[in-house]
Design an enzyme around this catalytic site. Structure first.
Site, PDB file in Angstrom:
ATOM      1  N   ARG A 162       0.846  -1.195   0.000  1.00  0.00           N
ATOM      2  CA  ARG A 162       0.000   0.000   0.000  1.00  0.00           C
ATOM      3  C   ARG A 162       0.884   1.248   0.000  1.00  0.00           C
ATOM      4  O   ARG A 162       1.898   1.298   0.726  1.00  0.00           O
ATOM      5  CB  ARG A 162      -0.894   0.046   1.243  1.00  0.00           C
ATOM      6  CG  ARG A 162      -2.104  -0.876   1.186  1.00  0.00           C
ATOM      7  CD  ARG A 162      -3.152  -0.441   0.150  1.00  0.00           C
ATOM      8  NE  ARG A 162      -4.315  -1.303   0.167  1.00  0.00           N
ATOM      9  CZ  ARG A 162      -4.496  -2.356  -0.639  1.00  0.00           C
ATOM     10  NH1 ARG A 162      -3.580  -2.678  -1.520  1.00  0.00           N
ATOM     11  NH2 ARG A 162      -5.603  -3.063  -0.568  1.00  0.00           N
ATOM     12  N   GLU A 164      -4.012   7.226  -4.792  1.00  0.00           N
ATOM     13  CA  GLU A 164      -4.169   6.670  -6.151  1.00  0.00           C
ATOM     14  C   GLU A 164      -5.425   7.241  -6.807  1.00  0.00           C
ATOM     15  O   GLU A 164      -6.426   7.451  -6.119  1.00  0.00           O
ATOM     16  CB  GLU A 164      -4.303   5.141  -6.064  1.00  0.00           C
ATOM     17  CG  GLU A 164      -3.023   4.481  -5.653  1.00  0.00           C
ATOM     18  CD  GLU A 164      -3.162   2.956  -5.504  1.00  0.00           C
ATOM     19  OE1 GLU A 164      -4.191   2.398  -5.924  1.00  0.00           O
ATOM     20  OE2 GLU A 164      -2.238   2.346  -4.969  1.00  0.00           O
ATOM     21  N   HIS A 177      -1.262  -0.210  -9.959  1.00  0.00           N
ATOM     22  CA  HIS A 177      -1.932  -1.124  -9.012  1.00  0.00           C
ATOM     23  C   HIS A 177      -2.502  -2.372  -9.719  1.00  0.00           C
ATOM     24  O   HIS A 177      -3.709  -2.584  -9.763  1.00  0.00           O
ATOM     25  CB  HIS A 177      -3.049  -0.389  -8.241  1.00  0.00           C
ATOM     26  CG  HIS A 177      -3.379  -1.056  -6.933  1.00  0.00           C
ATOM     27  ND1 HIS A 177      -3.772  -0.366  -5.824  1.00  0.00           N
ATOM     28  CD2 HIS A 177      -3.383  -2.363  -6.565  1.00  0.00           C
ATOM     29  CE1 HIS A 177      -3.996  -1.211  -4.826  1.00  0.00           C
ATOM     30  NE2 HIS A 177      -3.763  -2.431  -5.266  1.00  0.00           N
TER      31      HIS A 177
HETATM   32  C1  GLV Z   1      -5.173  -5.347  -3.555  1.00  0.00           C
HETATM   33  O1  GLV Z   1      -4.448  -4.416  -3.516  1.00  0.00           O
HETATM   34  C2  GLV Z   1      -5.807  -5.941  -2.432  1.00  0.00           C
HETATM   35  O2  GLV Z   1      -5.622  -5.520  -1.285  1.00  0.00           O
HETATM   36  O3  GLV Z   1      -6.566  -6.886  -2.659  1.00  0.00           O
END
Ligand code: GLV
Length: 317
Positions: free
Chosen positions: A236, A265, A283
């Site tokens: 993250r 983001e 991502h």
């Molecule tokens: C993706 O980033 C998730 O947390 O599933």
């Protein structure tokens, strides 16, 4: 039939499954709902199948209708949801662990390779046609024999460790607790983050975002890395202080970064965009058909388990 709000568009097969099981409010235009809109359209719903793009903070949760009993988050991470606020309102929060481990670890490895082997510059050169082979063109860092520091040795961290080991990397990790030898796979445990950083030629951030991990990678911690280390983040964006990392890149303290996740983001810090040594992805961690299908199925199953039993094995609050 229970009424479920699905905040983002899912793959067709998952939406078909939902339609059979529930009275669903789908988002066919995949619009990003504002907090106000989310509250409005959740009126009369028993549950919400949410995504990491939904900011379910305290204020939003407090304004959700009383009918909402479950927030089934379509992600393994749940930093987008205020768990305490949900608990106070007696709303169960669930996530989708395990099913995305392999896909996310693949991206974790791609970040390491992309950053170490200067893939951004290579792609740019190849597309622009302004390159020629030469013995010293885009010389990168070889992984064989280098030390990989894994911050957060959960399922994704362990899978990255397994692949990286097969590439000849030496694995170190920091975690709240030392793992058993089967999970550790010969990796070297560091009780202190500082100690892990000091041996990380390549750092892979794999821990969840929480109050304890926000900006854990900052000006001070970056200084502990060996000079010319590579920093990658598949977890993250909140865990990394962007200004500090960009500054470390500019000073060549950090050789390159490989990032799939960002604060705020999709508006990532522009400092990364212009940096040649930043290998950046939008991502993509869990973005394969198999994984996204399995994640949505699990998010649906979590709702079903909750309404059938009043509990759920993937409850996180
Ligand atoms: C993706 O980033 C998730 O947390 O599933």
């Amino acid at each position: 039939m229970k009424k479920i709000l699905v905040t983002r568009k899912l793959l067709n097969s998952n939406e078909e499954k939902l339609k059979k099981l529930y009275d669903v409010k789908l988002n066919s235009n995949d619009e990003l709902y504002s907090q106000k809109k989310l509250i409005e359209i959740s009126q009369g719903c028993d549950g919400i199948l949410s995504a990491l793009t939904d900011k379910l903070d305290k204020e939003t949760i407090n304004l959700l209708p009383d009918s909402v009993k479950i927030l089934s988050n379509f992600a393994v991470g749940f930093g987008n949801i205020d768990l305490e606020a949900a608990k106070k309102r007696n709303i169960t929060v669930t996530n989708t662990p395990e099913v995305l481990t392999d896909a996310t670890a693949e991206i974790g490895i791609l970040l390491i390779l992309g950053a170490c082997r200067r893939a951004s510059e290579g792609i740019e050169g190849a597309r622009a046609g302004d390159w020629k082979w030469s013995a010293n063109y885009l010389i990168g860092k070889q992984l064989t024999g280098s030390r990989l520091g894994i911050l957060g040795m959960g399922r994704i961290g362990q899978k990255i460790a397994r692949i990286a080991k097969s590439l000849g990397m030496i694995i170190h990790y920091h975690n709240r607790s030392k793992l058993n030898s089967e999970k550790e796979q010969g990796a070297i445990y560091h009780e202190k983050l500082e100690s892990l950083l000091s041996v990380s030629d390549v750092l892979s951030v794999c821990c969840p975002a929480s109050k304890e991990t926000i900006n854990l990678i900052n000006k001070d911690s970056l200084e502990l890395l060996p000079k010319g280390a590579v920093v990658t983040n598949v977890a993250r964006g909140d865990i990394v202080d962007d200004e500090a990392l960009i500054d470390a890149l500019n000073r060549r303290k950090v050789y390159a970064v490989g990032l799939d996740v960002y604060k705020n983001e999709p508006n990532l810090n522009p400092g990364y965009l212009k940096h040649k040594s930043a290998f950046i992805l939008p991502h993509l961690g869990s973005a394969t058909k198999e994984t996204r299908t399995a994640m949505a199925n699990l998010a649906i199953d979590n709702i079903t388990e909750f309404f059938q039993t009043g509990a759920c094995k993937n409850k996180v609050n």
